[in-house]
Scaffold this motif. Structure first.
Motif, PDB file in Angstrom:
ATOM      1  N   TYR A  24      21.214 -28.137  -4.891  1.00 22.61           N
ATOM      2  CA  TYR A  24      22.467 -28.588  -5.512  1.00 22.61           C
ATOM      3  C   TYR A  24      23.254 -29.546  -4.618  1.00 22.61           C
ATOM      4  O   TYR A  24      24.401 -29.877  -4.919  1.00 22.61           O
ATOM      5  N   PHE A 313      27.812 -23.778  -7.426  1.00 17.08           N
ATOM      6  CA  PHE A 313      28.693 -24.127  -8.545  1.00 17.08           C
ATOM      7  C   PHE A 313      30.157 -24.029  -8.134  1.00 17.08           C
ATOM      8  O   PHE A 313      30.976 -24.872  -8.516  1.00 17.08           O
ATOM      9  N   ARG A 422      20.753 -25.739 -14.032  1.00 16.78           N
ATOM     10  CA  ARG A 422      21.878 -25.631 -14.961  1.00 16.78           C
ATOM     11  C   ARG A 422      21.662 -24.423 -15.871  1.00 16.78           C
ATOM     12  O   ARG A 422      20.548 -23.907 -15.985  1.00 16.78           O
ATOM     13  N   HIS A 444      27.895 -28.096 -16.829  1.00 18.35           N
ATOM     14  CA  HIS A 444      26.862 -27.273 -16.190  1.00 18.35           C
ATOM     15  C   HIS A 444      25.973 -26.580 -17.209  1.00 18.35           C
ATOM     16  O   HIS A 444      25.134 -25.761 -16.851  1.00 18.35           O
ATOM     17  N   PRO A 474      20.861 -20.355 -14.156  1.00 22.37           N
ATOM     18  CA  PRO A 474      20.003 -21.058 -13.197  1.00 22.37           C
ATOM     19  C   PRO A 474      19.154 -20.151 -12.326  1.00 22.37           C
ATOM     20  O   PRO A 474      18.252 -20.638 -11.642  1.00 22.37           O
TER      21      PRO A 474
END
Length: 496
Positions: A24, A313, A422, A444, A474
């Motif tokens: 990420y 996230f 995602r 997302h 995810p």
């Protein structure tokens, strides 16, 4: 070192979290106080759930070429076989566990980390930790120079094992107990070829031996011994391992060479919390199990899979604190299931429940045949150690394996979903357009096209025969099943 996250410990769990964060774009410093691997107990069994997690990192081909797939486990009680556990009954892609030494597992995860430009700083030890509203201040000692360096991070993740410095600096209680036995183990070559495709447990009133085939003719022997582990932590020699092999194993085998040996305790411990402010615990720093069933490392891998994407996230501004806080609740449920299962089987194999209890659990009879055939094959796959709390719901469970020939969203199967990084929403064909319109503001979440009635396998696997939509997270777990209105409430609670 110049990153937002510090990971303490470079075993499989720490390496997995680092690789997940790198996916990420979140930089992490990974430190390990040892300069190389230690000689103590190392995991061997990579469960179906862990293979699914490694699949999500894109490592399925690397793992497919390593180790020895084991599909059958035999349990012998006082010299007679009383159970045959058939992993093929798991179905799906990984209907086996992979017998591969932990150093090889670590090397494969490290490969994925290096592909993402990550690395490990060996010989670096965490010595101080303090946190406030702005982050976590730490002191790290470089063993080579003796220099103490002060640094500041937004998050710290303790993946540093049973003697975790992170947990101790948090003054976190590590509750539970040690069993009044210990075990010795060795990786051996026998004199002459020994072809075995099956792991076997040999349980007697006075002790047990576990026979674990490995790749390239190696076999791991694990033997229980009474009393606590001696302070000098002995490593058994060839003579001692041969003695117990002769005592417990039904066939005459001669050990030619011992290439590695160690000893370890039987644990049953759990940290009072796995999440304090901006500091998290995962793996053996969070929980310790008995080695029966090989759940220690595998449960830690699931900790890492649960935590990595949530931190990413949150740091990228997509998630609310509630998503981070869910790590504590979800993993305590899952770890509790693994601990209960491992504890129950340890009590059996140590002969604490009596002969009848042992026979009922492992010997097929009309009263337990369904349990014997289905449940035992799933018990140590890791696929049942989830955070589901409603047996009829898919929420909190591993997404069921389902293949697809047309590659929806580039997915060849449901196990490919974590590669997208995602949340993926599947919905019935009749609500697909409405779902996409409602979810435009959630960056997302990626919505697939609707699954029509002829998509029987996927619709059944994702429970779309009873719900409008199913969201797969995810980490490859199901996060939501229900109506579109309920879906928006779910997303608004966790995400910006």
């Amino acid at each position: 070192m110049n990153a937002r996250v510090l990971i303490v410990g470079a075993g499989p769990v720490g390496l997995f979290v680092g690789t997940e964060l790198a996916k990420y774009g979140i930089a992490a410093d990974i430190i390990e106080k040892n300069n190389g691997g230690n000689s103590y107990s190392k995991a061997l069994s990579v469960s179906a759930a862990s293979l699914k997690a490694f699949h999500g990192l894109g490592l399925q081909e690397e793992f497919a070429g390593r180790g020895k797939p084991i599909q059958e486990i035999a349990v012998h009680f006082n010299g007679k076989r009383c159970a045959r556990i058939d992993k093929r009954k798991l179905g799906g892609l990984y209907d086996y566990y992979l017998s591969v030494p932990q150093p090889e597992t670590e090397s494969l995860i490290r490969l994925a980390l290096e592909r993402a430009n990550g690395k490990v700083d060996y010989g670096h030890e965490l010595t101080q930790l303090e946190q406030d509203a702005n982050g976590v201040s730490v002191a790290i000692r470089d063993a080579a120079s003796g220099q103490l360096v002060n640094r500041h991070y937004e998050m710290v993740i303790g993946c540093d094992g049973a003697q975790s410095s992170v947990r101790q600096l948090l003054k976190m209680p590590f509750e539970g107990y040690d069993y009044d036995v210990h075990f010795i183990m060795g990786d051996v070559y026998f004199d002459g070829a020994v072809e075995s495709e099956m792991t076997s447990y040999h349980v007697y009133d006075e002790g047990f031996l576990i026979f674990l085939p490995m790749d390239n003719g190696l076999t791991r022997l694990v033997v229980s011994k009474p009393g606590p582990l001696p302070a000098n932590r002995p490593a058994p020699d060839q003579e001692e391992l041969q003695f117990f092999l002769d005592k417990y194993y039904p066939r005459p085998l001669r050990i030619k060479q011992v290439i590695w040996s160690s000893s370890a305790r039987f644990f049953n411990r759990l940290a009072a919390s796995n999440h304090v402010g901006r500091v998290f615990l995962a793996g053996d720093a969070f929980h310790l199990f008995s080695p029966i069933g090989g759940q220690g490392m595998n449960t830690g891998i699931q900790d890492a899979a649960n935590l990595g994407w949530k931190i990413a996230f949150y740091l990228k501004g997509a998630a609310k604190p509630e998503l981070l806080q869910s790590y504590r609740r979800e993993r305590y449920v899952a770890v509790g299931k693994a601990a209960d299962l491992t504890g129950a089987n340890t009590e059996l194999i140590l002969r604490r429940g009596g002969a009848e209890h042992m026979r009922w659990r492992y010997t097929p009879a009309m009263s337990n045949r369904a349990f014997y055939r289905r449940r035992l094959s799933h018990d140590f796959s890791g696929l049942l150690a989830d955070h589901n709390i409603e047996s009829s719901s898919l929420v909190g469970r591993h997404v069921p394996y389902c293949a697809r020939s047309d590659g929806l969203l580039g997915l060849q199967s449901t196990y490919d979903i974590p590669k997208l990084g995602r949340n993926v929403l599947f919905c019935n064909d009749g609500v697909a357009d409405a779902a996409r319109a409602r979810l435009e503001r959630y960056l997302h979440v990626v919505a697939t096209g609707g699954l029509a009635d002829d998509d029987h396998a996927w619709r059944a696997a994702l429970h779309l025969d009873r719900h409008d939509a199913c969201l797969v997270r995810p980490d490859g777990y199901v996060g939501f099943c229900g109506s579109l209105d309920e879906l928006e409430q779910y997303l608004d609670r966790l995400y910006h």
